[in-house]
Write a protein that holds these residues in place. Structure first.
Motif, PDB file in Angstrom:
ATOM      1  N   GLU B   8       6.104  -3.922   2.645  1.00 34.64           N
ATOM      2  CA  GLU B   8       6.077  -3.358   1.288  1.00 34.64           C
ATOM      3  C   GLU B   8       5.344  -2.208   1.487  1.00 34.64           C
ATOM      4  O   GLU B   8       5.871  -1.340   0.816  1.00 34.64           O
ATOM      5  N   ASP B   9       4.212  -2.358   2.281  1.00 33.79           N
ATOM      6  CA  ASP B   9       3.429  -0.920   2.413  1.00 33.79           C
ATOM      7  C   ASP B   9       4.405   0.246   3.026  1.00 33.79           C
ATOM      8  O   ASP B   9       4.193   1.412   2.578  1.00 33.79           O
ATOM      9  N   ILE B  10       5.092  -0.160   3.887  1.00 35.95           N
ATOM     10  CA  ILE B  10       5.825   0.774   4.855  1.00 35.95           C
ATOM     11  C   ILE B  10       6.804   1.366   3.876  1.00 35.95           C
ATOM     12  O   ILE B  10       7.178   2.516   3.912  1.00 35.95           O
ATOM     13  N   PHE B  11       7.423   0.496   3.112  1.00 33.73           N
ATOM     14  CA  PHE B  11       8.413   1.113   2.365  1.00 33.73           C
ATOM     15  C   PHE B  11       8.115   1.914   0.841  1.00 33.73           C
ATOM     16  O   PHE B  11       8.956   2.166  -0.060  1.00 33.73           O
ATOM     17  N   LYS B  12       6.887   2.018   0.659  1.00 29.35           N
ATOM     18  CA  LYS B  12       6.342   2.804  -0.393  1.00 29.35           C
ATOM     19  C   LYS B  12       7.158   4.065  -0.794  1.00 29.35           C
ATOM     20  O   LYS B  12       7.226   4.228  -1.807  1.00 29.35           O
ATOM     21  N   CYS B  13       7.140   4.731   0.301  1.00 29.23           N
ATOM     22  CA  CYS B  13       7.931   5.759   0.148  1.00 29.23           C
ATOM     23  C   CYS B  13       9.276   5.966  -0.333  1.00 29.23           C
ATOM     24  O   CYS B  13       9.842   7.066  -0.663  1.00 29.23           O
ATOM     25  N   VAL B  14       9.853   4.890  -0.244  1.00 22.86           N
ATOM     26  CA  VAL B  14      11.253   4.764  -0.718  1.00 22.86           C
ATOM     27  C   VAL B  14      11.378   3.666  -2.124  1.00 22.86           C
ATOM     28  O   VAL B  14      12.278   3.075  -2.396  1.00 22.86           O
ATOM     29  N   ASN B  15      10.069   3.418  -2.660  1.00 25.63           N
ATOM     30  CA  ASN B  15      10.032   2.369  -3.615  1.00 25.63           C
ATOM     31  C   ASN B  15      10.961   2.855  -4.740  1.00 25.63           C
ATOM     32  O   ASN B  15      11.508   1.835  -5.330  1.00 25.63           O
TER      33      ASN B  15
END
Lengths: 326, 326
Positions: B8-15
């Motif tokens: 979830e943290d890693i994908f923040k940039c494409v949230n």
């Protein structure tokens, strides 16, 4: 009525193309020779078949300047999609035989049957993409959607007695007509046939599919195990209410043997009784009459096409689907 | 080593994009509201998931001018293809649980699971076709082919002890890497990324897929039932020899508990013994070392991409796949 014909005679006019289809299907099995188990399964299922659907693709391509290669690819894709759904159907039904031969699930087990079906979807999809037509790709994916949706409808409707004729019609349009439509529409689209004729062939496929499936549902009651290549009465024993059964339920709402069987009373006896009643009651004639009316609609759809040997064959096919015994 | 991160943290940039994916996936279930049973099944399976593959599609699209709509469609198609194969896998394995929730086959039965999988293939295919890219359509059908072929290989190899490391690698490339490659390649192709970067992202997906699957195969031995959401040791009990088991067979060719179990001797005891030996022997460390080497190859593949937040996230993901516990 014309002398009874068989599919092979009707398809004589596209025999050269069907020969290419057969050759390339053999190559598909051969292309997996470094995975002998898969190659063996492919050899087993890719031999045989009446090839109605590939023939429909090819015949539908003959009303315009057709480009050979994409048509052959699409004819194969249509047959492979059909086979994939049969392999999954048999796995679901735990069927032992189809057309008199052991099914994939009875030969290799359920697991391989599911995966082989998935593999066949992919090969069919790859061939469809190779035609270079996105419209035909969309037709392909929509057809797979219709078939799986129709099969799901049938599965959820199993042993339910409250379904209407329109439920039945929707189901067979999705699970059978859709593939006939894919065949006739893709053949005509890929050969750049004028849109009005594409529509006519689409409608032909739609009505032929309905006629074909109604006859299939009749034969499940009237055919011998030898003709069908599987036990008579398979549909009812799996809880699938088809047109003849629906009519019996409507005519005899009280103490109907189907109702009794589905409630668990003397199942085998009641199912046999249901079949006997369907055969002796005139229901079969009525069902044939309905199938024939769709076959006639299909031949009427061809009015918009120019006369040639392919149109004659498509017309002949409308008679064949109603007369066939297997 | 960096602090442990979660997906979830890693994908923040494409949230924002992932939010669109979630919304449109809910709409897919809603689009079948006139078929409530199907809609219910779709709701059930379309909620949840780590969304690694959709995130890969989106992140891979960010190295060029991306056109939004096709990317979102392809992100969904990738997740649906993944789900379809899981639904069929669980049906094949007769698995009761996945990620702690009852599987489709345990909830609705085998028949519906097979058909729902087929339906999901079709929806995924339709979304892929909607991108308008024949190249991506071909990627999709080739991916389905690779996955079903890899699963067939695994199925035919069950309980066979003579398979090599290269057999194992081929199998996991087909069944797992292929879908990671589809994600990264489709995302970059659809956003008109220069071919050299498409290739770099393809290679990244390939190596990440291998790392991911090796860790999956490790966790099957080391994870708790709670972490895995399914019983520990599922692979061996189904006759699937993964990397850790292969190493144990190589180290202890005589009286190996896996051999004994597969020959039918005290199966449960020998399988438990095999797991204990794998854990106490240093094999797990060796497997992690191999997984990590593929993750490092994946991060090296990214050298050809310009630095930005998406590249950082893709790099972070290479660490995450090796550290994850579920």
């Amino acid at each position: 009525m014309a002398t009874r014909s068989n599919a092979e005679d009707i398809f004589k006019c596209v025999n050269n193309d069907l020969e290419k289809v057969r050759e390339r299907m053999a190559q598909i099995a051969d292309s997996e020779r470094d995975f002998p188990e898969l190659s063996g399964m492919l050899c087993y299922i890719l031999s045989g078949g009446k090839f109605i659907r590939p023939a429909l693709v090819i015949m539908s391509s003959k009303f315009s300047s057709s480009s050979d290669e994409p048509i052959i690819s699409m004819a194969i894709a249509t047959e492979l999609l059909h086979m994939a759904t049969l392999v999954h159907d048999d796995a679901i039904d735990k069927a032992d035989k189809r057309h008199g031969h052991p099914t994939v699930n009875s030969q290799w087990g359920l697991e391989k049957a599911i995966l082989l079906g998935d593999y066949l979807f992919s090969v069919a999809g790859t061939l469809t993409a190779s035609t270079g037509s996105l419209r035909v790709v969309r037709l392909f994916t929509n057809t797979l959607k219709a078939i799986s949706r129709g099969e799901l409808k049938q599965s959820f409707a199993a042993f339910q007695l409250d379904k209407s004729y329109s439920d039945y019609l929707e189901r067979i349009v999705q699970k059978t007509s859709s593939l006939f439509v894919m065949a006739t529409e893709s053949g005509s689209v890929l050969s750049q046939t004028p849109e009005e004729m594409v529509q006519a062939l689409h409608d032909y496929g739609y009505n032929m599919g309905i006629a074909y499936q109604i006859v299939d549902d009749i034969l499940d009651f009237t055919g011998t195990e030898e003709e069908l290549g599987k036990p008579t009465g398979s549909d009812l024993s799996q809880g699938t209410i088809t047109l003849p059964a629906m009519m019996l339920l409507e005519r005899y709402p009280k103490n109907n043997p189907i109702k009794l069987a589905f409630q668990g009373y003397e199942i085998a006896d009641n199912l046999r009784k249901a079949t006997e009643m369907i055969i002796s009651s005139g229901i079969i004639d009525e069902c044939y009459h309905i199938a024939d009316s769709y076959a006639q609609k299909a031949s009427k759809n061809l009015d918009k096409l120019p006369d040639n040997i392919y149109k004659s064959a498509l017309l002949e096919l409308t008679r064949f689907v109603v007369q066939r015994k297997e």
